[in-house]
Write an enzyme that holds these catalytic residues in place. Structure first.
Site, mmCIF file in Angstrom:
data_model
loop_
_atom_site.group_PDB
_atom_site.id
_atom_site.type_symbol
_atom_site.label_atom_id
_atom_site.label_comp_id
_atom_site.label_asym_id
_atom_site.label_seq_id
_atom_site.Cartn_x
_atom_site.Cartn_y
_atom_site.Cartn_z
ATOM 1 N N ASP A 98 0.390 3.300 6.335
ATOM 2 C CA ASP A 98 0.291 4.063 5.093
ATOM 3 C C ASP A 98 -0.684 3.516 4.067
ATOM 4 O OD1 ASP A 98 1.540 1.753 4.206
ATOM 5 O OD2 ASP A 98 3.471 2.690 3.811
ATOM 6 N N HIS A 210 5.936 -6.643 -5.077
ATOM 7 C CA HIS A 210 4.550 -6.479 -5.516
ATOM 8 C C HIS A 210 4.077 -5.024 -5.566
ATOM 9 C CE1 HIS A 210 4.320 -6.511 -1.084
ATOM 10 N NE2 HIS A 210 3.366 -5.619 -1.274
ATOM 11 N N ARG A 212 2.977 -1.227 -6.310
ATOM 12 C CA ARG A 212 2.360 -0.646 -7.502
ATOM 13 C C ARG A 212 3.388 0.029 -8.397
ATOM 14 N NH1 ARG A 212 -3.345 -0.094 -7.156
ATOM 15 N NH2 ARG A 212 -4.136 -0.740 -5.124
#
Length: 376
Positions: A98, A210, A212
Site C-alpha cells: 500500500d 509513526h 501520518r
C-alpha cells in the site's frame, strides 16, 4: 514454457521485508528471470533489509529527499519506474501492499501496458483517510492489477465485491510470515549493546508509532499513555523504535526522553526488530505489518489506531484496537497486564495470515497464469 521476466518494485523497509522471501523464491525458479527495482522511498532502512536477504537491486532510483511530500514520491517514482519498465521490458511487474511506491509503480506499469501483480491485495477499511494515504493506494492498485495475491479469504471477498474477477485472485497467505523463517534466531545477539543489556527480569513492551494520521495530537496521546503505563508498573520496561521522520521525533522525545525504564532508539534493522518483539510481553504499534508478524511469535498486539485494514486479526483475537486517545491506550495496556485470561487468549490465538509459504504459492500462481497467456 519459455522463461518469464518478472520485475519486483518496492521502496520501503516493510515492502522489502515482505518481498524479500518472494524474490528469493523467484530467483531460485528455473522458469523465471527475476529482476529487482527499488525507489528507495526509505533509504537506510531499505538497505538494511536488502542486506539481510542478500538482495542487490538491478535498478535503484534513490528518490528519498529530506521532508519529502507524497507528491514528490509519486512523481519521482512514476517517471523513474516508467523508464525502467520501458528499458527492461518485463513480462510481469510485481508490487506489494500500500505504499506510494506501490501506486506509482502500478500506474507506470499501466502506462507501459505491462501485466501487473499485486502482492498482499484486498485489504480495506473503506475509509479513504484511514490509513492515509495507504487505503487509496491499495484501491487504486487493485483497479490497475491483473493478478491479485490476497493474504486471506476476506481480502478475496473484498476484491470480488469490487467486481474484480475471482479467476484473477489467489489466496496465498501473507509473505510477512515467510520472512520470519529468515529473521528469527534462538539465542539472538542484537547489533546494539543497549538491547543486549535490557533487564531480562522485567516485562518488555515493544512500541512503534509513526503513521501520518497519528502525527500531532494522537501521537502525543499515545506517548503520554505509554509513559503513564510504564510508571504504573515497576516490573516493566518499554523500547520504542522511533521513526526518523522529524515530525515523529519532535513529538516523541519531549514527552518520553529521560523517563526511567523507557528506551528510545533509532529504527532497528529487521532482524533486531523481529527478535526484540519475540522477547516482548506484548507489542504496541500503529504498523500494519506488525499486526501480521507478531501473532506468529505468540505475542498480543495492541493496535494504535481506530480502524484497521486487517480485521481478520481482530476477529481471530491476535490483535486488539486500542485507539489513539490517552485513556483508551492506557486502559488497553492495563487490561493486558492485569487480565491474564485475555492475555493468554490473545497470545494463543491462531494467526490468520498463513503458514510461512505464501511466496511459493505466489510463484505457482504466476507460472500457472503464464502458461495460459504464453499459449495464446
Amino acid at each position: 514454457m519459455s522463461k518469464i521476466k518478472i520485475m519486483t518494485v518496492f521502496g520501503t523497509r516493510p515492502e522489502a521485508s515482505k518481498m524479500g522471501p518472494l524474490i528469493k523464491v523467484l530467483k531460485q525458479s528455473p522458469e523465471v528471470d527475476a529482476i529487482v527495482a527499488v525507489t528507495a522511498q526509505h533509504r537506510e532502512q531499505l538497505d538494511q533489509t536488502l542486506d539481510i536477504f542478500g538482495i542487490k537491486p538491478d535498478y535503484d532510483l534513490n528518490i528519498m529527499k529530506p521532508r519529502q511530500t507524497l507528491a514528490d514520491i509519486t512523481s519521482y517514482a512514476l517517471k523513474g519506474i516508467e523508464e525502467i519498465i520501458n528499458g527492461a521490458k518485463p513480462d510481469l511487474v510485481l508490487v506489494h501492499g500500500d505504499t506510494t511506491t506501490t501506486f506509482a509503480a502500478s500506474l507506470a506499469a499501466h502506462y507501459c501496458k505491462t501485466k501487473l501483480g499485486h502482492v498482499e491485495a484486498g485489504l480495506r477499511t473503506y475509509d479513504k483517510f484511514q490509513p492515509f494515504p495507504e487505503e487509496m493506494n491499495r484501491r487504486l492498485t487493485s483497479a490497475l492489477a491483473d493478478l491479485h495475491f490476497a493474504p486471506t479469504s476476506k481480502s478475496k471477498e473484498n476484491l470480488i465485491k469490487e467486481n474484480i474477477s475471482a479467476q484473477t485472485i489467489y489466496v496465498t497467505g501473507n509473505t510477512a510470515i515467510d520472512c520470519l523463517r529468515t529473521t528469527l534466531e534462538e539465542g539472538y545477539t542484537f547489533s546494539r549493546d543497549s538491547l543486549n543489556r535490557l533487564d531480562p527480569k522485567k516485562k518488555l513492551i515493544v512500541m512503534t508509532a509513526h503513521r501520518r494520521e497519528n502525527l500531532g495530537a494522537p501521537l502525543e496521546n499515545i506517548c503520554r499513555a505509554a509513559k503513564r503505563f510504564i510508571q504504573r508498573y515497576p516490573d516493566t520496561l518499554l523500547v520504542y523504535a522511533v521513526h526518523l521522520n522529524p515530525a515523529v521525533r519532535e513529538t516523541v522525545y519531549p514527552i518520553l526522553e529521560g523517563t526511567d525504564r523507557i528506551v528510545l532508539t533509532d529504527p532497528l534493522d529487521l532482524k533486531d526488530m523481529h527478535n526484540l518483539m519475540n522477547k516482548s510481553h506484548f507489542v504496541l504499534t500503529d504498523s500494519g505489518g506488525l499486526q501480521e508478524e507478531v501473532p506468529s511469535m505468540g505475542k498480543p498486539v495492541l493496535v494504535l489506531r481506530n480502524v484497521t485494514e486487517r480485521p481478520e486479526a481482530v476477529e481471530a483475537g491476535t490483535v486488539a484496537l486500542a485507539g489513539v486517545s490517552e485513556e483508551n491506550v492506557l486502559n488497553a495496556c492495563i487490561e493486558l497486564m492485569e487480565n491474564s485470561e485475555k492475555y493468554n487468549r490473545m497470545a494463543q490465538a491462531k494467526n490468520p495470515y498463513g503458514d510461512g509459504y505464501a511466496s511459493e504459492r505466489i510463484l505457482e500462481a504466476v507460472l500457472s497464469d503464464a502458461k495460459v497467456w504464453q499459449s495464446k
